[in-house]
Design a protein around this motif. Structure first.
Motif, PDB file in Angstrom:
ATOM      1  N   LYS A  69     -21.705  92.822  22.001  1.00  0.00           N
ATOM      2  CA  LYS A  69     -22.969  92.110  22.205  1.00  0.00           C
ATOM      3  C   LYS A  69     -23.030  90.857  21.334  1.00  0.00           C
ATOM      4  CE  LYS A  69     -27.913  92.626  22.386  1.00  0.00           C
ATOM      5  NZ  LYS A  69     -29.054  93.499  22.363  1.00  0.00           N
ATOM      6  N   ILE A  70     -22.626  90.971  20.084  1.00  0.00           N
ATOM      7  CA  ILE A  70     -22.633  89.827  19.179  1.00  0.00           C
ATOM      8  C   ILE A  70     -21.678  88.748  19.691  1.00  0.00           C
ATOM      9  CG2 ILE A  70     -22.072  89.085  16.818  1.00  0.00           C
ATOM     10  CD1 ILE A  70     -22.881  91.990  15.958  1.00  0.00           C
ATOM     11  N   TYR A  71     -20.511  89.178  20.129  1.00  0.00           N
ATOM     12  CA  TYR A  71     -19.510  88.242  20.649  1.00  0.00           C
ATOM     13  C   TYR A  71     -20.037  87.533  21.894  1.00  0.00           C
ATOM     14  CZ  TYR A  71     -15.184  86.488  22.680  1.00  0.00           C
ATOM     15  OH  TYR A  71     -14.231  85.681  23.226  1.00  0.00           O
ATOM     16  N   ILE A  72     -20.641  88.285  22.810  1.00  0.00           N
ATOM     17  CA  ILE A  72     -21.165  87.709  24.052  1.00  0.00           C
ATOM     18  C   ILE A  72     -22.261  86.697  23.745  1.00  0.00           C
ATOM     19  CG2 ILE A  72     -22.493  88.231  26.144  1.00  0.00           C
ATOM     20  CD1 ILE A  72     -20.878  90.882  26.260  1.00  0.00           C
ATOM     21  N   GLU A  73     -23.179  87.054  22.863  1.00  0.00           N
ATOM     22  CA  GLU A  73     -24.269  86.141  22.512  1.00  0.00           C
ATOM     23  C   GLU A  73     -23.723  84.855  21.896  1.00  0.00           C
ATOM     24  OE1 GLU A  73     -26.781  88.580  20.074  1.00  0.00           O
ATOM     25  OE2 GLU A  73     -27.753  89.509  21.811  1.00  0.00           O
ATOM     26  N   LYS A  74     -22.703  84.979  21.055  1.00  0.00           N
ATOM     27  CA  LYS A  74     -22.074  83.808  20.438  1.00  0.00           C
ATOM     28  C   LYS A  74     -21.465  82.909  21.507  1.00  0.00           C
ATOM     29  CE  LYS A  74     -18.254  82.502  17.463  1.00  0.00           C
ATOM     30  NZ  LYS A  74     -17.009  82.968  16.898  1.00  0.00           N
ATOM     31  N   LYS A  75     -20.732  83.507  22.452  1.00  0.00           N
ATOM     32  CA  LYS A  75     -20.084  82.731  23.509  1.00  0.00           C
ATOM     33  C   LYS A  75     -21.107  82.069  24.432  1.00  0.00           C
ATOM     34  CE  LYS A  75     -15.855  83.094  22.401  1.00  0.00           C
ATOM     35  NZ  LYS A  75     -15.130  81.898  21.976  1.00  0.00           N
ATOM     36  N   LEU A  76     -22.214  82.759  24.701  1.00  0.00           N
ATOM     37  CA  LEU A  76     -23.248  82.175  25.557  1.00  0.00           C
ATOM     38  C   LEU A  76     -23.870  80.951  24.897  1.00  0.00           C
ATOM     39  CD1 LEU A  76     -25.038  85.334  26.997  1.00  0.00           C
ATOM     40  CD2 LEU A  76     -23.603  83.709  28.237  1.00  0.00           C
ATOM     41  N   LYS A  77     -24.076  81.021  23.579  1.00  0.00           N
ATOM     42  CA  LYS A  77     -24.635  79.877  22.854  1.00  0.00           C
ATOM     43  C   LYS A  77     -23.652  78.707  22.825  1.00  0.00           C
ATOM     44  CE  LYS A  77     -27.720  82.510  19.906  1.00  0.00           C
ATOM     45  NZ  LYS A  77     -27.985  83.010  18.557  1.00  0.00           N
ATOM     46  N   GLU A  78     -22.372  79.017  22.738  1.00  0.00           N
ATOM     47  CA  GLU A  78     -21.342  77.976  22.686  1.00  0.00           C
ATOM     48  C   GLU A  78     -21.168  77.277  24.025  1.00  0.00           C
ATOM     49  OE1 GLU A  78     -17.734  79.819  21.382  1.00  0.00           O
ATOM     50  OE2 GLU A  78     -18.484  80.160  19.356  1.00  0.00           O
ATOM     51  N   ASN A  79     -21.380  77.997  25.125  1.00  0.00           N
ATOM     52  CA  ASN A  79     -21.123  77.449  26.452  1.00  0.00           C
ATOM     53  C   ASN A  79     -22.374  76.756  26.981  1.00  0.00           C
ATOM     54  OD1 ASN A  79     -20.365  76.838  29.039  1.00  0.00           O
ATOM     55  ND2 ASN A  79     -19.339  78.793  29.373  1.00  0.00           N
ATOM     56  N   LYS A  80     -22.386  75.450  26.898  1.00  0.00           N
ATOM     57  CA  LYS A  80     -23.558  74.652  27.334  1.00  0.00           C
ATOM     58  C   LYS A  80     -23.618  74.498  28.846  1.00  0.00           C
ATOM     59  CE  LYS A  80     -24.510  73.783  23.042  1.00  0.00           C
ATOM     60  NZ  LYS A  80     -25.401  74.633  22.349  1.00  0.00           N
ATOM     61  N   ASN A  81     -22.546  74.868  29.555  1.00  0.00           N
ATOM     62  CA  ASN A  81     -22.506  74.709  31.010  1.00  0.00           C
ATOM     63  C   ASN A  81     -23.193  75.827  31.768  1.00  0.00           C
ATOM     64  OD1 ASN A  81     -21.050  72.318  30.806  1.00  0.00           O
ATOM     65  ND2 ASN A  81     -19.111  73.419  30.724  1.00  0.00           N
ATOM     66  N   LEU A  82     -23.534  76.910  31.069  1.00  0.00           N
ATOM     67  CA  LEU A  82     -24.185  78.038  31.738  1.00  0.00           C
ATOM     68  C   LEU A  82     -25.638  77.691  32.053  1.00  0.00           C
ATOM     69  CD1 LEU A  82     -22.893  81.084  29.700  1.00  0.00           C
ATOM     70  CD2 LEU A  82     -22.267  80.457  32.008  1.00  0.00           C
TER      71      LEU A  82
END
Length: 130
Positions: A112-125
């Protein structure tokens, strides 16, 4: 636009979307061997885990992993594909995917922590995914 106009536009959009969803669900017949929604979620979770394993362990055969996962659940590949198409057309796939994500997170809470981090990093979502 005034607030009232926005509300009217939103309601019109919602009604049109509802008609579209009903039309899509009528365009595709329910498959003879429809895979239950909970099983679809489990399969998608297992597929996601297999995909991650492939990133860690080189030369992992994803085709074999997918076949094995389907075989364990006693699901034929064609039944999975037809069920996926059906659930996409009826609009149920989003909830199935959400449940699959919950399954993955329950198996590995650190994910969950990893997913949240990646979602914040990906501005294209899109905003709803973040």
């Amino acid at each position: 636009m005034e607030i009232h106009d926005r509300e009217v536009m939103r309601k019109i959009t919602l009604v049109l979307f509802s008609f579209l969803m009903m039309a899509c669900s009528q365009l595709i017949d329910q498959p003879k061997n429809l895979v239950p929604k909970d099983t679809m979620s489990e399969l998608l979770a297992d597929f996601a885990i297999n995909e991650q394993l492939n990133m860690v362990v080189e030369n992992t055969n994803l085709d074999n992993a997918t076949r094995y996962t389907l075989q364990q659940k006693k699901i034929k590949g064609n039944d999975f594909v037809e069920s996926y198409k059906y659930y996409t057309a009826t609009g149920d796939i989003e909830k199935i995917i959400d449940n699959a994500q919950d399954i993955v997170l329950n198996k590995d809470p650190k994910a969950k922590i990893y997913i949240e981090k990646k979602l914040k990093e990906n501005k294209n979502l899109p905003a709803f995914a973040r």
